[in-house]
Design a protein around this motif. Sequence first.
Motif, PDB file in Angstrom:
ATOM      1  N   THR A 144      -7.621   0.004  -4.718  1.00 48.43           N
ATOM      2  CA  THR A 144      -8.579  -0.228  -3.828  1.00 48.43           C
ATOM      3  C   THR A 144      -9.424  -1.303  -3.874  1.00 48.43           C
ATOM      4  O   THR A 144      -9.821  -1.571  -4.992  1.00 48.43           O
ATOM      5  CB  THR A 144      -9.191   1.253  -3.641  1.00 48.43           C
ATOM      6  N   SER A 145      -9.985  -1.597  -2.634  1.00 46.96           N
ATOM      7  CA  SER A 145     -10.984  -2.768  -2.561  1.00 46.96           C
ATOM      8  C   SER A 145     -11.909  -2.278  -1.552  1.00 46.96           C
ATOM      9  O   SER A 145     -11.358  -1.404  -0.592  1.00 46.96           O
ATOM     10  CB  SER A 145     -10.556  -4.183  -2.435  1.00 46.96           C
TER      11      SER A 145
ATOM     12  N   PRO B  70       0.818  -1.176   0.009  1.00 44.80           N
ATOM     13  CA  PRO B  70      -0.132   0.200  -0.024  1.00 44.80           C
ATOM     14  C   PRO B  70       0.932   1.128   0.028  1.00 44.80           C
ATOM     15  O   PRO B  70       2.227   1.241   0.412  1.00 44.80           O
ATOM     16  CB  PRO B  70      -0.617  -0.199   1.464  1.00 44.80           C
TER      17      PRO B  70
ATOM     18  N   PHE C 219     -12.925   1.421   2.546  1.00 47.65           N
ATOM     19  CA  PHE C 219     -11.968   0.998   1.479  1.00 47.65           C
ATOM     20  C   PHE C 219     -10.794   1.037   1.869  1.00 47.65           C
ATOM     21  O   PHE C 219     -10.205   1.859   2.743  1.00 47.65           O
ATOM     22  CB  PHE C 219     -12.485   2.261   0.442  1.00 47.65           C
TER      23      PHE C 219
ATOM     24  N   ASP D 159      -6.512   0.276   0.565  1.00 46.56           N
ATOM     25  CA  ASP D 159      -5.363   0.208  -0.414  1.00 46.56           C
ATOM     26  C   ASP D 159      -4.916  -1.015  -0.352  1.00 46.56           C
ATOM     27  O   ASP D 159      -4.086  -1.484   0.642  1.00 46.56           O
ATOM     28  CB  ASP D 159      -4.268   1.342  -0.157  1.00 46.56           C
TER      29      ASP D 159
ATOM     30  N   THR E 110      -8.164   3.668   3.523  1.00 43.80           N
ATOM     31  CA  THR E 110      -8.365   4.828   2.650  1.00 43.80           C
ATOM     32  C   THR E 110      -9.559   5.589   2.827  1.00 43.80           C
ATOM     33  O   THR E 110      -9.395   6.926   2.885  1.00 43.80           O
ATOM     34  CB  THR E 110      -7.865   4.645   1.237  1.00 43.80           C
TER      35      THR E 110
END
Length: 309
Positions: free
Chosen positions: A149-150, A7, A141, A143, A133
């Motif tokens: 992102t997910s 990240p 959300f 990183d 994030t």
Amino acid sequence: MTRFFLPEGHRLHTPENRAACSSPEGLRRAMETKTVLEGTALLCDAEHNLTVSLGNGRLATIPRTEAALGIAEGTTRDIAILSRVGRPVSFLVDSIPEAGGRPILSRRRAQRMALDLLLTQARPGMVLPAVVTHLEPFGAFVDLGCGVTSMIGIENISVSRISHPGQRFTIGQSIYAVVLDIDPQRERIYLTHKELLGTWAENVRPFHPGMTVPGIVRGIKEYGAFIELTPNLSGLAEARTDLTEGERVSVFLKSIAPDRMKIKLLIIDHLPPEPPAPLPYFITEGRMAYWRYAPAGCTRVAAETVFLD
């Protein structure tokens, strides 16, 4: 084991990153080897190009269309660029002007490399480092690498229910997540988190009847109040009219029944607020195949996760 990209922010202050960013020669080597580096986004101009600090007064530029995946196609909004100001950004070096002008960087290409690796090499059950994030009522959300992102849905954050992800996470917090599923066509990585915080048996192990411990009020019903002892463990106390969800209280452990996953509590007193304790991870690496929250012999239905490949 596959080494995924980290990240944003994880490599910024490393000696290797500082050395590569400190000179045109270092940047040129990074460009030739396609090495991902990091700098800090200082500002975003009116055209949404980012000015990036490489350290020691050295500046570089990330053009708008190179600032994030999807900007050129219109599938990503420009807020993804604006929100990077003051934060670390990952990048690949695109070009280094001979006349001493600013190097041109691409965050998009670094993200493309990170996402392609995740889509082809990650598997359900894999534990990945992540950084929070953004928080929304429905989830957090994160990183997963170079700003890719997910989201972790609120129902997958912990077993103990929360009304908002901000009750468990803070923006910028380093956490771990588990790959739940992968959709290569839509280029999405689906995540979960609660499995890393332990089973009922693992969480209840430090507690014994007769102890008095702090807890957090997570739910108030007519029949009682649910008190969180750990993010994956709650007990039930008798109903009271002076409780507020989210407040800290001290509780006396009256009984623990593993066969029903029942913990009976008695509220002793109100406690002053404190910063959240670090998340108690039981797993931080490797790959999970199956997770079951309930202990052996338990008669209650409880959460379980099968990580299918």
